[in-house]
Structure formats: C-alpha cells, structure tokens
Design a protein around this motif. Structure first.
Motif, PDB file in Angstrom:
ATOM      1  N   HIS A   1      -5.452  29.691  21.752  1.00  0.00           N
ATOM      2  CA  HIS A   1      -5.427  31.099  22.857  1.00  0.00           C
ATOM      3  C   HIS A   1      -6.945  31.507  23.005  1.00  0.00           C
ATOM      4  CE1 HIS A   1      -4.545  34.635  25.189  1.00  0.00           C
ATOM      5  NE2 HIS A   1      -3.549  33.831  25.846  1.00  0.00           N
TER       6      HIS A   1
ATOM      7  N   ALA B   1       0.388  31.399  33.750  1.00  0.00           N
ATOM      8  CA  ALA B   1       0.473  31.132  32.536  1.00  0.00           C
ATOM      9  C   ALA B   1      -0.641  29.757  32.178  1.00  0.00           C
ATOM     10  CB  ALA B   1       1.864  30.322  32.280  1.00  0.00           C
TER      11      ALA B   1
ATOM     12  N   HIS C   1      -0.881  39.758  37.174  1.00  0.00           N
ATOM     13  CA  HIS C   1      -0.324  40.502  35.725  1.00  0.00           C
ATOM     14  C   HIS C   1       0.742  41.639  36.502  1.00  0.00           C
ATOM     15  CE1 HIS C   1      -2.932  38.317  33.112  1.00  0.00           C
ATOM     16  NE2 HIS C   1      -3.808  38.521  33.720  1.00  0.00           N
TER      17      HIS C   1
ATOM     18  N   GLU D   1       6.087  28.439  25.363  1.00  0.00           N
ATOM     19  CA  GLU D   1       5.150  29.316  26.137  1.00  0.00           C
ATOM     20  C   GLU D   1       5.250  29.491  27.463  1.00  0.00           C
ATOM     21  OE1 GLU D   1       2.369  31.168  24.729  1.00  0.00           O
ATOM     22  OE2 GLU D   1       3.534  31.052  23.019  1.00  0.00           O
TER      23      GLU D   1
ATOM     24  N   LEU E   1       0.726  37.477  25.590  1.00  0.00           N
ATOM     25  CA  LEU E   1       2.136  38.226  25.698  1.00  0.00           C
ATOM     26  C   LEU E   1       2.531  38.795  24.269  1.00  0.00           C
ATOM     27  CD1 LEU E   1       4.065  35.967  28.303  1.00  0.00           C
ATOM     28  CD2 LEU E   1       2.626  38.123  28.666  1.00  0.00           C
TER      29      LEU E   1
ATOM     30  N   ASP F   1       6.483  33.007  29.470  1.00  0.00           N
ATOM     31  CA  ASP F   1       5.694  33.597  30.704  1.00  0.00           C
ATOM     32  C   ASP F   1       6.655  33.770  31.841  1.00  0.00           C
ATOM     33  OD1 ASP F   1       2.513  34.011  30.415  1.00  0.00           O
ATOM     34  OD2 ASP F   1       3.077  32.198  29.244  1.00  0.00           O
TER      35      ASP F   1
ATOM     36  N   HIS G   1       8.828  36.779  30.891  1.00  0.00           N
ATOM     37  CA  HIS G   1       8.210  38.171  31.001  1.00  0.00           C
ATOM     38  C   HIS G   1       7.687  38.450  32.431  1.00  0.00           C
ATOM     39  CE1 HIS G   1       4.887  41.185  30.291  1.00  0.00           C
ATOM     40  NE2 HIS G   1       4.236  40.472  31.338  1.00  0.00           N
TER      41      HIS G   1
ATOM     42  N   ALA H   1       3.831  26.700  35.913  1.00  0.00           N
ATOM     43  CA  ALA H   1       3.347  27.782  34.976  1.00  0.00           C
ATOM     44  C   ALA H   1       2.009  28.306  35.511  1.00  0.00           C
ATOM     45  CB  ALA H   1       3.024  26.984  33.627  1.00  0.00           C
TER      46      ALA H   1
ATOM     47  N   ALA I   1       8.552  34.385  39.428  1.00  0.00           N
ATOM     48  CA  ALA I   1       8.871  34.289  38.083  1.00  0.00           C
ATOM     49  C   ALA I   1      10.135  33.801  37.928  1.00  0.00           C
ATOM     50  CB  ALA I   1       8.206  35.337  37.111  1.00  0.00           C
TER      51      ALA I   1
END
Length: 757
Positions: free
Chosen positions: A583, A357, A302, A459, A597, A463, A466, A352, A475
């Motif tokens: 989720h 993710a 994170h 999705e 997110l 991620d 982000h 991912a 990323a």
C-alpha cells in the motif's frame, strides 16, 4: 553523449527492446531452424526479465527517497507539432515497477512452457516470433511515459492476439476466432483513440506525469465551467475517461464486448496464458489503474461523489463479474471455464476502480496474473495428457471414435480433449499438475489466509463494504455483485478440479492419460506398475517436454500462495506484522496517497464464508462422490435442460449479435455498399464515363484517320506520284535531252520576243 544503459533512467529501453529484437531476428533469419529460434526467443525474454529485476531492485532502493515524486525514465523527440515537439519515452514509478515484477517473469515461464507444449508443431519458429512480439508490446505499454506510446503497445498486442488466436489457421474455427477478437476489440479501440486525441487537444500533452501528477491540469480538465466537454455538458475529463473505459471494455473483455475472449481459446494454450495473465486483457485494467487520477478527476469518492467514468466502471465491472461467473458454471470446456473466470475477475478489478479501490485493483491484477497463468498452463497439461491418453488407448486396441471438428464456431461444441466430462482420475496420472492446479484454483476461489487470491479479493470486498456502510449506492451494487460472483467462482473452480482429477477415469483417454516419465516420479507404486503393464515407452525428449511444462507450474504455484502476503493489512492478527509494504509502495504513484481503510472483521468474515461456502458446495456435489461415466452433471440436473443449454450457448448473446449486428452489417455491405453504391452507382457512373470516352476516342480516331492522316498522308503521296511521273523524262538518251533543251530555248526566246514586241 555517453549513456550508461544500466542506469535506472535508461534501463527500461533495453527491457522492452530485447523481446522486439528476438521477434525481428526470428522472422528475418531463423524461421527454418526451430532450435535457434527457441534460443533467440528465450534469450530475449530472459534478458528482459533479468533487466527488469535489476530495475525493480533499483526502484525499491529508491523508495525511501520518495519515489513517485521523482521517477526514473528518459524521453526522446519524436515529431514536431507546430511550435511544440511531441516526445516519447519510458517511465518507471512504483506502479511500473510492480508490473515489471510480474510481466517479464510470467512471460518467461510461458516461453519455457511453450517449448514442451509446441514441441511437435511444424510452425514452431513462427509461434515464438509472435509471442516475442506480444511480450515486447506489453512491456512497451507498461513502460510508456505517455498515452500515445501506451496505445502503440496496445494496438500491437491487438495484432498479436489476431495472429496467435488464429495461429492454427487451417481450422476454420480458429481463423474465425482470430477475426472475431480483432474486430471486437477494434470497436472499442477506435473510441479510445478518439479519447486520446481529444485529451491531447485539450491538455496539449499526453505525458502521464504532466497530466496525472499535476493538480492544476486535473482540476481544469474536470471542471465543466473551465473546460466544457463537447457532449452532454460534461467535463473534458469525464468524456475522455468514458472513452478510455470503453477501450478497456473491449480489451479486457467486459460486457457487452466480452464475446471474443471465450472463442480465443481456439489458439494454443500458451497463447491463452499470455492473453489472460501477462498481456492483452491485463493491459486494459492496467491502463485504467494508470489513468485513474484522470478518471476520478472532479470526484470525491471518499464521500460518495463518483465521476461518470467511475460510475461506468462500477456498473460494468460489477455486472460483468457476476454475469461471467454464471456462464462459467455452465461450461464443460476446461479452458472456456477459465476464460469466463478471467472475464469475471477482470470485472472485480474494474468494479474496484469504480468505487475508488485503486490499490486493491492493482493488487488483484498482479495476483490474478500469477494464478491464472498457472491455471491455464495446467489446463494445457491436462489437454496434452488427454490427447496422449487417447492415442495410447488406440494403440492398445481401445476402439477409437473420431470426433469431427465444428464447421466454424459452434458455441456448445467442446473438443474431446478439453471436456471435463470425459476426464476424471487424472490426479493419479498427472499428480504434480493436479496439485499445482489445485493451488491455483484455491487462489482463484480466495481460499482464506493462505492464498494470494484471498488477500487481494478481500481488499476489494472490504472497500465495497466500507462504501456500503457509508451509504453509497454504487458501493452496495458492487458489493452484492462481487459477493455473488465470488461464491460462484469458488463453486465452478471446485467443479472443474473435481471433475478433472477426482474419482475414477470416465473414458479410456483419461485412463491412459500422461505426459511422460516425469509423472512416474510422483505416482504411487500401484499406478507405476500399471504404467509398466501398459508398455509405455518414453523418450528423453518426452521427459524433457514434460519437465518444461510442469516446472513453470511449480514456480507459479509459489506466487499463487505467497504473492498475496505483501498486501496483508497492518492490523491483521499475526500476519499484519508484515507491515503491508504494498500500500505504501504503490501509493507513491498517485499525487495524493490513497487512504488505507481500518481493519474490519466483517468483510473478512464475509470473504471467508463465501470462499468456503462455494468450495464446500463444489465438494459436496462433485468431490464427496465423484461422477461416474454415466452420471449426469448435478448442476445440469439442478438447473434443468433449458437453463443449462442457455448457459452453454452463452445466453445466446453471440447469436443476438450475429442476427442483429453481424447479419444486418453483412446485408448492408452486400446489398447497399457493394450492389447499390459500388456496382450500380459508382461502377455505373464509371462505366458511363468510360463508354463516353471510348466513343470520343473512336471519333477522334476517325477524325485523325480522315482529316489529319488524310492531309498528312495525301500531300506526300501526291508528291510521290508527281515524282514518279516526272521521273519518266529521264530516258538516258542524249538526243532527247538536246531536243528538250532546244524546245526550252525556243520557248524562252519566244517569251523574250513577245516582250520586245
């Protein structure tokens, strides 16, 4: 002890048991009766599906009771290891339940499809036995509560892939493809098994709940100061994680062990659907999803701190997604296009997981299974129809030119019935297949808002977006690779569909293609009249086979659209009212619920632009003016003959492996192992020892003959000779006997007399 097998704790045993039972019954008792084999196979997977739905309902009902903290399952003692007992069992948590929603249903539809596709195969019963074992192995893997039991299902699927890819073993190419798949995946599986053994040594258990739901043991395994690894100064979790990722690289056909999956298309099309959707390659990603807490142990993704296994997943998955997408653009075999598409989409999931993710990867895993099963089974209908068209055209007098099979695997060889360049116009011949394959293609391409593929792929991109915004280099790499791969996915999907179904038929086979009367219900009157003029005679069995192949497509098309709506972001306009149950549901699998997110419109817009851009480019080149029989492929023209040839030959990676890995291994095996070590060294030593013992044996034989036999035989021979001589004194005459007695008495008397004197 009385067990209620319909209790949620014990029901999973029955779910995995019935397909395995079907395999045993068919192999032992019903191989000579295909009808009974069909019933047994369908009953096994059908019961498993019903029980899976019952279990899923029980799990959903229990989700309000914090399912994840408490799970369903049971264990049995398996073997004693010193002072501990290793236990094997089944586990049902939210992730398992989510897989049970897909695996048995997809397998059931593939079984039904196989009834029509494999109708005329003489080894029909054996085929259904193998796919029953395949399904049972995947369910064993999904329901396992520990890594060793998962590995058992993992390896049984490896066996099934070998048996089914090489099912038509009379073809050299199919036989070699089966061996290639088996041996390539074994390379990764050996390292994965080392990782499993190392984890057991360090943790003392392989149970998922004991390791993955235990913060203390995860911290211990991930801290090099507490549990230093045996290599490179890393932690135990890092080393085990890397070895497990390597296992997935082989199983899920990621670079550089991707080479086996395109050749796996040599097997029957239902096998391709099983491998690409319900079993095999999905198993690799599922294992990573299941083991993610260990793979990410010690990381704080994170905040941009990634573990070594996550970095490996991000790099390999991102590169594979783009690399396989590029190769898919240059394929003409309809199944091979889809094979490279699978490799690419699996790369999406692996990448991912590399950036954390987790929910997005699991979401895309299920969605991909539905639309990829649809696409492969639809491609099987296309191939079946082209073969039908070729035979029918020949009956009508169209010149038939036989196409020789390749002598072994030829990378740029395309079977005539699989070649999209020889198709065209099939929309009017098999319209239902064209429509459902179009739905599957749109989902694969991520067509905005109305397809499942869009929501799960978006999705993953969200991620990555982000992480890029937060300044994470991994990323950013994943975002660039996946964005380009998604653009290519939309393009080659459009190319495949338009070349197959749009325009006019480019060959006589395409002009006469069809799978029976089932198509007649869906064509317009002009084409129906054309069919009657062709004099097509279709039996009830033909119509049944057509229905068996096309009805599963309709069901899968439903999921290719609607399976994605369970994962829509809660803040998404209109559709967000669905409250994104996925989720929250899946989050219970992990010790710490993954953070959702905030909705960001830019990655959504990027996904929309990518999908529409790729599809639009495909339509512009192939749909706006469909190719005629003599037209050159626009992509081939744009890329040039050299690049196109390289794409068709997979950038010659297979040839590099053959030249620098396979041939040196063969040379080493032949020259060093067989000739130098085996024949000259081992055989030489053994032959010398043998000759020495032969000589010693001959010496002992002579000693035995001369000495032992000479003495042993000489004494009785001398006694016999003496007896023969002594026997001569027995003449039978009394006078002679009296004379001998008299002489004896005289001799005795003489002796006494001499003693006296």
């Amino acid at each position: 002890m009385t067990i209620n097998w319909f209790d949620a704790d014990y029901l999973p045993w029955l779910i995995l048991f019935f397909p395995l039972l079907s395999f045993a019954i068919i192999m032992l008792f019903t191989t000579s009766n295909r009808t009974v084999s069909h019933v047994v196979a369908l009953a096994g997977i059908g019961i498993s599906w019903v029980l899976s739905m019952i279990e899923f309902v029980k799990v959903v009902w229990a989700s309000d009771a914090h399912l994840g903290e408490e799970v369903f399952g049971s264990t049995i003692d398996w073997m004693t290891l010193g002072t501990t007992t290793f236990r094997m069992g089944v586990l049902v948590d939210p992730l398992t339940a989510y897989m049970l929603l897909m695996v048995p249903l997809t397998c059931l539809l593939i079984f039904i499809y196989s009834l029509g596709y494999m109708r005329d195969d003489p080894h029909n019963s054996r085929f259904f036995a193998y796919i029953s074992l395949f399904a049972g192995a995947m369910l064993t893997l999904v329901l396992a509560d520990n890594l060793l039991m998962l590995f058992v299902g993992w390896e049984v699927m490896g066996l099934c892939s070998y048996l089914l890819i090489g099912f038509w073993f009379h073809k050299k190419s199919a036989m070699q493809a089966g061996v290639k798949a088996f041996m390539t995946t074994r390379v990764a599986d050996v390292l994965m098994l080392v990782g499993i053994g190392y984890l057991f040594i360090e943790a003392g258990t392989l149970n998922f709940r004991d390791i993955l739901y235990n913060e203390e043991i995860l911290h211990t395994l991930s801290d090099p100061a507490i549990s230093p690894g045996v290599l490179f100064g890393g932690s135990v979790a890092a080393i085990v994680g890397i070895l497990l990722v390597i296992g997935t690289i082989g199983k899920s056909s990621q670079f550089p062990l991707h080479v086996w999956l395109p050749d796996a298309m040599e097997g029957p099309t239902p096998v391709s659907a099983m491998i690409h959707a319900a079993t095999m390659v999905s198993a690799g990603v599922y294992m990573l999803v299941r083991m993610f807490p260990l793979l990410s142990a010690g990381a704080n993704f994170h905040h941009g701190e990634f573990s070594a296994p996550m970095i490996l997943m991000g790099l390999v998955g991102g590169f594979t997604a783009l690399f396989a997408g590029v190769l898919a653009v240059g394929q003409n075999d309809i199944k091979r296009i889809l094979a490279y598409s699978t490799i690419s989409q699996l790369g999406f999931m692996v990448a991912a997981l590399g950036i954390g993710a987790w929910v997005a990867a699991a979401f895309h895993l299920i969605n991909h299974a539905f639309f990829k099963a649809l696409l492969f089974m639809a491609s099987g209908v296309v191939i079946h129809s082209m073969e039908h068209g070729e035979h029918h055209a020949h009956e009508l007098g169209v010149p038939h030119h036989p196409h020789p099979e390749p002598d072994g695997l030829v990378m740029d060889y395309v079977a005539p019935a699989n070649d999209v360049r020889r198709m065209g116009g099939l929309l009017h011949r098999i319209p239902l297949t064209a429509i459902t394959m179009g739905i599957g293609g749109l989902s694969l391409a991520g067509f905005p808002l109305i397809t499942a593929g869009f929501w799960s792929k978006d999705e993953i991109i969200a991620d990555a977006w982000h992480g890029t915004g937060a300044g994470y280099p991994l990323a950013l790499f994943v975002l660039i690779m996946l964005a380009l791969a998604a653009l290519l996915t939309a393009f080659y999907t459009a190319r495949m569909w338009f070349m197959t179904f749009a325009g006019a038929p480019r060959t006589a086979s395409a002009a006469h293609a069809g799978i029976g009367t089932f198509r007649n219900r869906w064509v317009n009157s002009r084409w129906a009249e054309a069919l009657r003029l062709e004099g097509v005679e279709v039996t009830r069995q033909d119509a049944t086979s057509a229905a068996q192949m096309e009805i599963p497509l309709v069901i899968l098309a439903f999921f290719a659209i609607f399976a994605g709506f369970i994962g829509v972001h809660t803040d998404f306009p209109l559709l967000g009212a669905l409250d994104n149950p996925l989720h929250e549901f899946l989050g219970g699998t992990l010790l710490e619920h993954p953070t959702a997110l905030d909705l960001d419109g830019l990655p959504v817009l990027l996904s929309v632009v990518i999908a529409l851009g790729g599809l639009g480019l495909g339509w512009w080149l192939y749909g706006r003016r469909p190719l005629a029989e003599s037209d050159l492929d626009p992509t081939e023209q744009a890329l040039g003959a050299g690049v196109w040839r390289a794409l068709q030959n997979r950038f010659y990676i297979d040839l590099l492996y053959r030249r620098y890995l396979l041939r040196p291994a063969e040379w080493f095996a032949t020259t060093v192992v067989i000739q130098a070590i085996d024949k000259e060294t081992i055989d030489g030593v053994l032959e010398t020892i043998a000759e020495s013992f032969i000589w010693l044996g001959e010496a002992l034989k002579r000693f035995n003959t001369v000495v032992i036999d000479g003495v042993g035989d000489g004494i009785p021979r001398a006694i016999g000779d003496f007896a023969g001589w002594f026997r001569q004194i027995q003449t039978g005459r009394i006078q002679q006997y009296l004379l001998f007695v008299t002489l004896g008495l005289l001799a005795i008397g003489t002796l006494f007399l001499l003693q006296v004197l």
